[in-house]
Enzyme design. Sequence first.
Site, PDB file in Angstrom:
ATOM      1  N   HIS A  23      70.520 -30.760 -79.029  1.00 26.53           N
ATOM      2  CA  HIS A  23      71.300 -31.505 -80.018  1.00 26.53           C
ATOM      3  C   HIS A  23      70.473 -32.053 -81.182  1.00 26.53           C
ATOM      4  O   HIS A  23      71.017 -32.709 -82.063  1.00 26.53           O
ATOM      5  CB  HIS A  23      71.987 -32.670 -79.302  1.00 26.53           C
ATOM      6  CG  HIS A  23      70.975 -33.592 -78.687  1.00 26.53           C
ATOM      7  ND1 HIS A  23      70.186 -33.217 -77.611  1.00 26.53           N
ATOM      8  CD2 HIS A  23      70.577 -34.841 -79.017  1.00 26.53           C
ATOM      9  CE1 HIS A  23      69.370 -34.201 -77.320  1.00 26.53           C
ATOM     10  NE2 HIS A  23      69.580 -35.199 -78.154  1.00 26.53           N
ATOM     11  N   ASP A  24      69.167 -31.834 -81.168  1.00 28.00           N
ATOM     12  CA  ASP A  24      68.295 -32.376 -82.213  1.00 28.00           C
ATOM     13  C   ASP A  24      67.773 -31.311 -83.171  1.00 28.00           C
ATOM     14  O   ASP A  24      66.935 -31.620 -84.030  1.00 28.00           O
ATOM     15  CB  ASP A  24      67.079 -33.076 -81.579  1.00 28.00           C
ATOM     16  CG  ASP A  24      67.457 -34.388 -80.912  1.00 28.00           C
ATOM     17  OD1 ASP A  24      68.394 -35.056 -81.390  1.00 28.00           O
ATOM     18  OD2 ASP A  24      66.815 -34.747 -79.903  1.00 28.00           O
TER      19      ASP A  24
ATOM     20  N   GLU B 112      61.687 -36.495 -71.783  1.00 28.49           N
ATOM     21  CA  GLU B 112      61.694 -35.895 -73.106  1.00 28.49           C
ATOM     22  C   GLU B 112      60.339 -36.106 -73.770  1.00 28.49           C
ATOM     23  O   GLU B 112      59.905 -37.220 -73.975  1.00 28.49           O
ATOM     24  CB  GLU B 112      62.779 -36.544 -73.968  1.00 28.49           C
ATOM     25  CG  GLU B 112      62.984 -35.798 -75.250  1.00 28.49           C
ATOM     26  CD  GLU B 112      63.426 -36.671 -76.392  1.00 28.49           C
ATOM     27  OE1 GLU B 112      63.286 -37.900 -76.323  1.00 28.49           O
ATOM     28  OE2 GLU B 112      63.890 -36.106 -77.387  1.00 28.49           O
TER      29      GLU B 112
ATOM     30  N   ASP C  63      64.909 -40.202 -72.083  1.00 23.74           N
ATOM     31  CA  ASP C  63      64.834 -40.102 -73.537  1.00 23.74           C
ATOM     32  C   ASP C  63      63.629 -40.857 -74.091  1.00 23.74           C
ATOM     33  O   ASP C  63      63.396 -42.018 -73.722  1.00 23.74           O
ATOM     34  CB  ASP C  63      66.120 -40.700 -74.128  1.00 23.74           C
ATOM     35  CG  ASP C  63      66.180 -40.599 -75.631  1.00 23.74           C
ATOM     36  OD1 ASP C  63      66.463 -39.496 -76.121  1.00 23.74           O
ATOM     37  OD2 ASP C  63      65.938 -41.613 -76.314  1.00 23.74           O
TER      38      ASP C  63
ATOM     39  N   ASP D  38      71.584 -38.653 -68.910  1.00 23.34           N
ATOM     40  CA  ASP D  38      70.603 -39.011 -69.937  1.00 23.34           C
ATOM     41  C   ASP D  38      70.308 -40.507 -69.802  1.00 23.34           C
ATOM     42  O   ASP D  38      71.234 -41.319 -69.721  1.00 23.34           O
ATOM     43  CB  ASP D  38      71.212 -38.719 -71.326  1.00 23.34           C
ATOM     44  CG  ASP D  38      70.192 -38.251 -72.335  1.00 23.34           C
ATOM     45  OD1 ASP D  38      69.072 -38.765 -72.305  1.00 23.34           O
ATOM     46  OD2 ASP D  38      70.526 -37.388 -73.163  1.00 23.34           O
TER      47      ASP D  38
HETATM   48  C1  NOJ Z   1      65.716 -38.273 -78.629  1.00 23.02           C
HETATM   49  C2  NOJ Z   1      67.133 -37.799 -78.618  1.00 23.02           C
HETATM   50  O1  NOJ Z   1      67.143 -36.451 -78.225  1.00 23.02           O
HETATM   51  C3  NOJ Z   1      67.672 -38.000 -80.008  1.00 23.02           C
HETATM   52  O2  NOJ Z   1      68.929 -37.399 -80.165  1.00 23.02           O
HETATM   53  C4  NOJ Z   1      67.730 -39.479 -80.271  1.00 23.02           C
HETATM   54  O3  NOJ Z   1      68.158 -39.686 -81.594  1.00 23.02           O
HETATM   55  C5  NOJ Z   1      66.346 -40.125 -80.079  1.00 23.02           C
HETATM   56  N1  NOJ Z   1      65.710 -39.698 -78.872  1.00 23.02           N
HETATM   57  C6  NOJ Z   1      66.474 -41.620 -80.026  1.00 23.02           C
HETATM   58  O4  NOJ Z   1      67.071 -42.017 -78.823  1.00 23.02           O
END
Ligand code: NOJ
Length: 581
Positions: free
Chosen positions: A353-354, A286, A232, A130
């Site tokens: 994870h989000d 992402e 990210d 990542d």
């Molecule tokens: C996306 C990530 O998936 C998330 O977990 C993170 O909080 C934000 N970007 C900020 O880096």
Amino acid sequence: MKRFFICLMVIIALIACNNEKKEPETTSETTDIQKKWWKEAVIYQIYPRSFKDTDGDGVGDLKGIIEKLDYIESLGVNMVWLNPIYSSPNADNGYDISNYREIMDEFGTMEDFDLMLNEMHKRDIKFVMDVVVNHSSDEHRWFQESRKSRDNPYRDYYHWWPAEKGEPNYRYSLFDPKGDAWKYDSITNSYYLHYFSQKQPDLNWENPKVRQEVYDIMKFWAEKGVDGFRLDAFQFVSKDTSFPPLPEGYEKDVIKYYGMGPNLHKYLKELNKEVLSQYDVFAVSEGAGSTFEDAHSLVDADRNELQMAYHFKGMDVGNSLEGYELSEFKEVYTKWDSAFAKEGWLSIFLANHDVPRMVSKFGNDSPEFRAASSKMLNTFILTMRGTPYCYYGDELGMTNIAFDSISQYQDIVAKNGYEKTINEGGDIEQYMTELKFLSRDNGRTPMQWDDSEHAGFTTGTPWLPVNENYQKVNVEAENNDPNSCLNYFRDIVKLRMDNPVLVYGDYELLFTENKNVYAYTRKLNEKKMLILLNFSTENTSIEISEKLKDLKLVINNLSDVELEDSKVTLKPYQALIFSYK
Ligand code: NOJ
């Protein structure tokens, strides 16, 4: 408040890779699609904090991942993506990096990392790192220097706005309790920009030195042998540094206003030239902009930018307590598939994870249907075109934990959102109800290994509680049960690995109007498969155009099946795959 969650979802996806130099292109016989190893992969995503703790501090670590590599191999997956493992004060669990060349103390050492990578490679498992470079931690040395004085050599590593120019134009922060992305810093009488939390200042990509730092960091990891990068929040890196006013309400569509900035493509081409093209690696970014065109512009091979798009449109479905209609789900996946049928490449995932646990959001986590619906959803992920991402624990059918009190939450988004709702006089009960279902902590609870205390995750106190269903839903129990979610997952991964038609084959939607069943075929040359997925609690019959005796049933997630001439009756959450003889 819904906007708060929507924005969060929006921040979660796009991958890109482009690795033209290394391998000779091969093309499938009936399509123009270029074959690539990363298209044929099945990715297992691990949230390292929650996978396996070996030193009893309640936090997962790299040694824990090494210990479980035989398990990961037994799943049949061939690539692992780890959420950030760099040094970090953990304001956002590693998405706030204080040193890009060091491993977070809680996770272990660089020696552990080298061993882990080596052990993965021995098992033919590739590794995705990542990369979080839209922002760093405010505890990174660059930021510490940058804030010292206006003429510090690191000043332009970040976005600063001198207070004597007046207040900067409003920028919405996705994670801030006040919603304001400009934070005043008295040391130099200036504001700095943070699209995420105050502890995550945005790096200034318009500064060539910053870009070079990023390329050097990526080369450092590529030299170590990582196989891919997940970028990210990458679509936000390029900004109009005059920070003009934005239309009122723009924060409802942050991707449109923050994403795809003026120089993004220039920087991606540079990154490709400097890093990606120099190694046998791919990159997935992402987020994928707002449109198909945006996504294509990031990942089509002739662009020489990234390789794989991880778009959020599928994740936007069902982001509310009302649930979702299957018609919307089908429409999103069908449209995206067709837009990428000839060029570009997508990721396929239902969780990360989000977001909440896949089975709680898209399936049915009641005791009666949890196993069936979770197997059905894994069947979907592993039979669609695009690279599948399977989130740790979803192979077991792990569910949302659904906390009741704000004190139980650990996530910065949950906590800051709570404060923001209070600050703005919002409906806190409604906020808590939504959080219970949509919180990121739902998908971050410890991996359930066995029925011992804390599910065998740790001998200490886990950083986040274990879901109480661990006594039934755990690796050990499921290993021993031939009909478990886990053993089904292994079967379906193997089916995908053995059948290129499931990777490259054309997709065709059938029974578009059926409200319960998602049906499609995949076809590559002479090979064709029919996938039937019942997304409902109702028995549902469909009449296919072939005689069933001419088809071979290769996968069934339930113990029996009702077939009659050309009629298939699917039980609740039943998943069937037929192969054409
Ligand atoms: C996306 C990530 O998936 C998330 O977990 C993170 O909080 C934000 N970007 C900020 O880096």
